[in-house]
Design an enzyme around this catalytic site. Structure first.
Site, PDB file in Angstrom:
ATOM      1  N   HIS A 265       0.836  -1.198   0.000  1.00  0.00           N
ATOM      2  CA  HIS A 265       0.000   0.000   0.000  1.00  0.00           C
ATOM      3  C   HIS A 265       0.876   1.255   0.000  1.00  0.00           C
ATOM      4  O   HIS A 265       2.023   1.218   0.461  1.00  0.00           O
ATOM      5  CB  HIS A 265      -0.904   0.023   1.234  1.00  0.00           C
ATOM      6  N   ASP A 562      15.823 -31.402  29.920  1.00  0.00           N
ATOM      7  CA  ASP A 562      15.233 -31.335  31.260  1.00  0.00           C
ATOM      8  C   ASP A 562      16.164 -30.698  32.284  1.00  0.00           C
ATOM      9  O   ASP A 562      15.717 -30.013  33.208  1.00  0.00           O
ATOM     10  CB  ASP A 562      14.782 -32.722  31.719  1.00  0.00           C
TER      11      ASP A 562
END
Length: 767
Positions: A265, A562
């Site tokens: 645009h 972990d």
């Protein structure tokens, strides 16, 4: 004769008196009935007033704002007992060159109450001003006829400014959608002007909410709703017929993720430069030689010149291009979702495309102020064709995690609930909150109505666990199941548990920001891939967790080892909070952990940093699960202690007087610790060696990264804390001997660490 006359006169008088009395009685009766009728009418009027439906007028100006307003309109229409919907259409909806998009509103079965031709053609600055003036001339008659209780206005277009101005001057309440955002052009000024005229606000992001508060808007009238278009696109973007849609617009030969969507645009504050960028974009697309769907620009000043540039380059006739004025939103969703890349400066690129993980190239400054996901690559200074071409090479064909910065699919229900709370009897005059709000958190409506949460996943060798974890580390709800042995079953169960948790989060008033996954093995957190698994989890190497889970849940996904997650949990919720440098050591079935250095988690060049269990403390030690000898894990892990306990038990050296071991009871590390505490010298010697090995390994960590704190986590932490502290004080260098060793207070470090990846990243992110 006289007496007869007197009698007649008396009779006449009595008859007259009787008539007068009856007339008075009739009059009294009529007055009583009249008063009763007035009382009934008044009660009916009051009852009707209580049951009055809210008259909502939705005004739409163009194809873009209708995609945001349509879900709200459908929501209002689905509650006819509570709302009266009026629809006003104006702006580029009614212009043939822009597709006469009012027809799609009619196709959606909405009755258009008024159509206002408000656009003055010319596509320059003067035409925009004249269009605002023309709208202001026509709107009063429409608003006076419809007499809505509230007018819903969207965004930052000049047409919307005219709507808000007219409604404010006519004492009509205004609800403004998507206020508080920042893009970087004249749209900002228009958007903020509408926000100042509006009485109520439904914004999309927390940052936009904070901007509105900073603009002195009343916090009680601001709703953090999310973008209404997300309600539709998150439900419908996975359609079975998406290839039919793609082929209908781009031809039968086009493939999924092998085409480009272009939408640029004009920037009204720098028209000539935006036209230049448009030409460079077209040149780059021509050189890139991929099938491209290009949409015409909007009606802002400069659009006519941009269309001339497109036609001068022969784009409409080029075999690689399809130039269109309008695409229905449902189909446009599919095209953006499955595109190899989107390029231009449309807000769709930084908003809707992020929900699909579609790569986006944002050209120029029109959207640089907006919040974006990691799928957006900015080319702010798009001054050469080569720069844009290089961006296409970098982005085309990639896929990114799905982002939900702008919504979670529940915006419409929030907005309808918000409309119900509007009190039409309260004063219409706006009040502004001067000075700006003191503490945004204490007055944050999202903290009042919803709790920000993460879905945390812990993939262990035995169990698969999922939890809803809130910002303060509280586990709201937890789900546990046995971890399947095969990859397919594991992924199926994981997605099922996450979907159930996501559904429960809604009823628990929790807003899920993303998914964090803690898993054993070596992990590439940048890509969300498990590189190598531990022996405890089968079929779990070279597994991409991020992409399938993000696509299925429409949420961003983080994955880590972990041990690293335990360190992250301590940093956010435990002893590591506020500590710049610390090491976290997990003492469980194996030995693992993570290192926080200068407030950041250390991953290493190949993601095997902080594999603390495999620090070698003896060249001739026992064999470790990794195949090496003398690792800490071979001495100090739960498995190592269990091995030694079984050896002593087989040699009948474990049991001591007062110790009860049942025949059916498996021998574990707990028996070894119990025997040592009851005076078994052999068990004590094993534990002393294990503690020394762990202490020596931690000393190596102290001498390499020099943390100020060591946190022991896991089931053996409480036993090892004192011996390890003793080893450090005896064997470490003088400057490291005072390093404190503490045991973790966290009950679920893996889940909390997985959640912290989401909560920290999603809430601190600034684009």
């Amino acid at each position: 004769m006289y007496s007869i006359f007197s009698v007649v006169l008396l009779c006449v008088f009595m008859l007259q008196t009787l008539k007068t009395w009856k007339a008075q009685e009739l009059y009294s009766l009529r007055m009583q009935r009249s008063r009763e009728k007035m009382d009934r009418d008044k009660m009916e009027e009051e009852t009707h007033q209580c049951e009055k439906k809210l008259r909502v007028c939705v005004a739409t100006c163009n194809r873009a704002d209708y995609s945001k307003l349509a879900p709200i309109m459908f929501g209002i229409k689905s509650h006819p007992d509570e709302f009266d919907l009026e629809v006003v259409v104006l702006g580029s909806h009614l212009i043939d060159d822009y597709g006469n998009t009012f027809r799609m509103i009619e196709q959606d079965d909405f009755d258009i109450g008024s159509k206002l031709h408000t656009i003055v053609r010319g596509e320059d600055e003067a035409a925009m001003v004249e269009s605002v003036g023309l709208a202001l001339v026509k709107l009063p008659d429409v608003l006076q006829r419809l007499r809505p209780d509230i007018l819903v206005v969207h965004g930052d277009r000049f047409d919307a400014l005219a709507l808000a101005t007219a409604a404010a001057l006519m004492n009509i309440r205004i609800l403004h959608l998507e206020g508080g955002e920042v893009s970087g052009t004249i749209d900002d000024s228009i958007r903020h002007a509408i926000s100042k005229l509006a009485h109520y606000h439904a914004c999309c992001t927390r940052m936009a909410e904070q901007h509105l508060i900073a603009m002195c808007e009343d916090h009680s009238r601001i709703l953090l709703a999310g973008c209404p278009s997300y309600d539709k696109l998150l439900l419908t973007h996975h359609r079975d017929d998406y290839m039919d849609i793609i082929k209908s617009w781009l031809g039968d030969k086009v493939q999924d993720h092998d085409y480009i969507v272009a939408l640029q645009h004009p920037v009204t504050t720098d028209i000539q430069h935006s036209i230049k960028i448009y030409g460079l974009m077209l040149d780059a697309l021509l050189s890139f030689n991929k099938r491209t769907l290009i949409l015409f620009p909007n009606i802002d000043a400069g659009s006519k010149e941009m269309v001339r540039v497109m036609r001068k380059k022969g784009i409409e006739q080029h075999p690689n291009f399809r130039a269109v004025k309008h695409i229905p939103f449902e189909q446009f969703i599919q095209l953006v979702c499955h595109a190899g890349c989107m390029i231009g400066n449309s807000s769709c690129g930084v908003r809707e495309a992020g929900a699909f993980g579609t790569p986006v190239i944002n050209l120029g400054t029109r959207q640089t102020g907006r919040e974006t996901g990691e799928n957006v690559l900015h080319v702010r200074d798009a001054d050469t064709q080569n720069k844009i071409y290089h961006a296409l090479e970098l982005q085309f064909g990639k896929r990114y995690p799905c982002s939900k910065i702008y919504g979670d699919g529940n915006a419409v229900s929030r907005i309808l609930k918000f409309l119900h709370t509007i009190d039409l009897d309260e004063p219409l005059q706006k009040t502004f909150c001067f000075p700006p709000v003191k503490d945004p958190i204490s007055q944050d409506i999202d903290h009042i109505l919803e709790t920000q949460c993460a879905l945390a996943v812990d993939l262990g060798g035995t169990n698969l666990r999922v939890a809803i974890v809130c910002m303060r580390g509280k586990i709201v709800k937890k789900y546990t199941d046995t971890n399947p042995k095969t990859f397919e079953e594991r992924m199926c169960l994981l997605l099922k548990m996450c979907r159930n948790a996501k559904l429960d989060a809604v009823s628990l008033n929790c807003r899920v920001l993303g998914v964090g996954i803690s898993t054993g093995g070596r992990v590439n957190p940048q890509e969300g891939v498990v590189l190598h698994s531990t022996k405890l989890i089968q079929e779990w190497s070279s597994v991409n967790l991020r992409a399938p889970i993000s696509d299925a849940l429409h949420l961003p996904v983080w994955v880590d080892n972990d041990g690293n997650c335990a360190a992250l949990a301590e940093r956010k919720f435990g002893h590591g909070k506020g500590v710049e440098n610390f090491a976290c050591v997990i003492t469980g079935t194996g030995i693992g952990g993570g290192i926080i250095h200068h407030n950041e988690l250390v991953h290493g060049s190949t993601f095997c940093a902080a594999e603390l269990g495999h620090i070698i403390v003896s060249l001739e030690g026992p064999e470790c699960s990794c195949g090496n000898h003398g690792c800490i894990e071979a001495y100090s892990s739960g498995m190592a202690l269990q091995r030694e306990a079984k050896r002593l038990h087989d040699e009948e050296l474990l049991k001591v007087e007062g110790m009860d071991i049942k025949l059916s009871e498996p021998i574990t590390a707990a028996h070894l610790i119990s025997a040592a505490r009851m005076g078994n010298s052999k068990a004590d010697a094993v534990l002393h060696k294990a503690s020394t090995a762990l202490g020596v390994g931690i000393i190596n960590i102290l001498h390499i990264v020099n943390p100020s704190l060591v946190i022991l986590s896991g089931v053996l932490a409480s036993y090892y804390q004192a011996p390890v502290q003793q080893v450090i004080s005896e064997r470490a260098l003088l400057s490291a001997q005072e390093t404190k060793v503490v045991t973790s207070d966290l009950e679920e470090p893996a889940l909390l660490g997985a959640a912290s990846m989401v909560l920290d990243y999603a809430t601190r992110r600034i684009y």
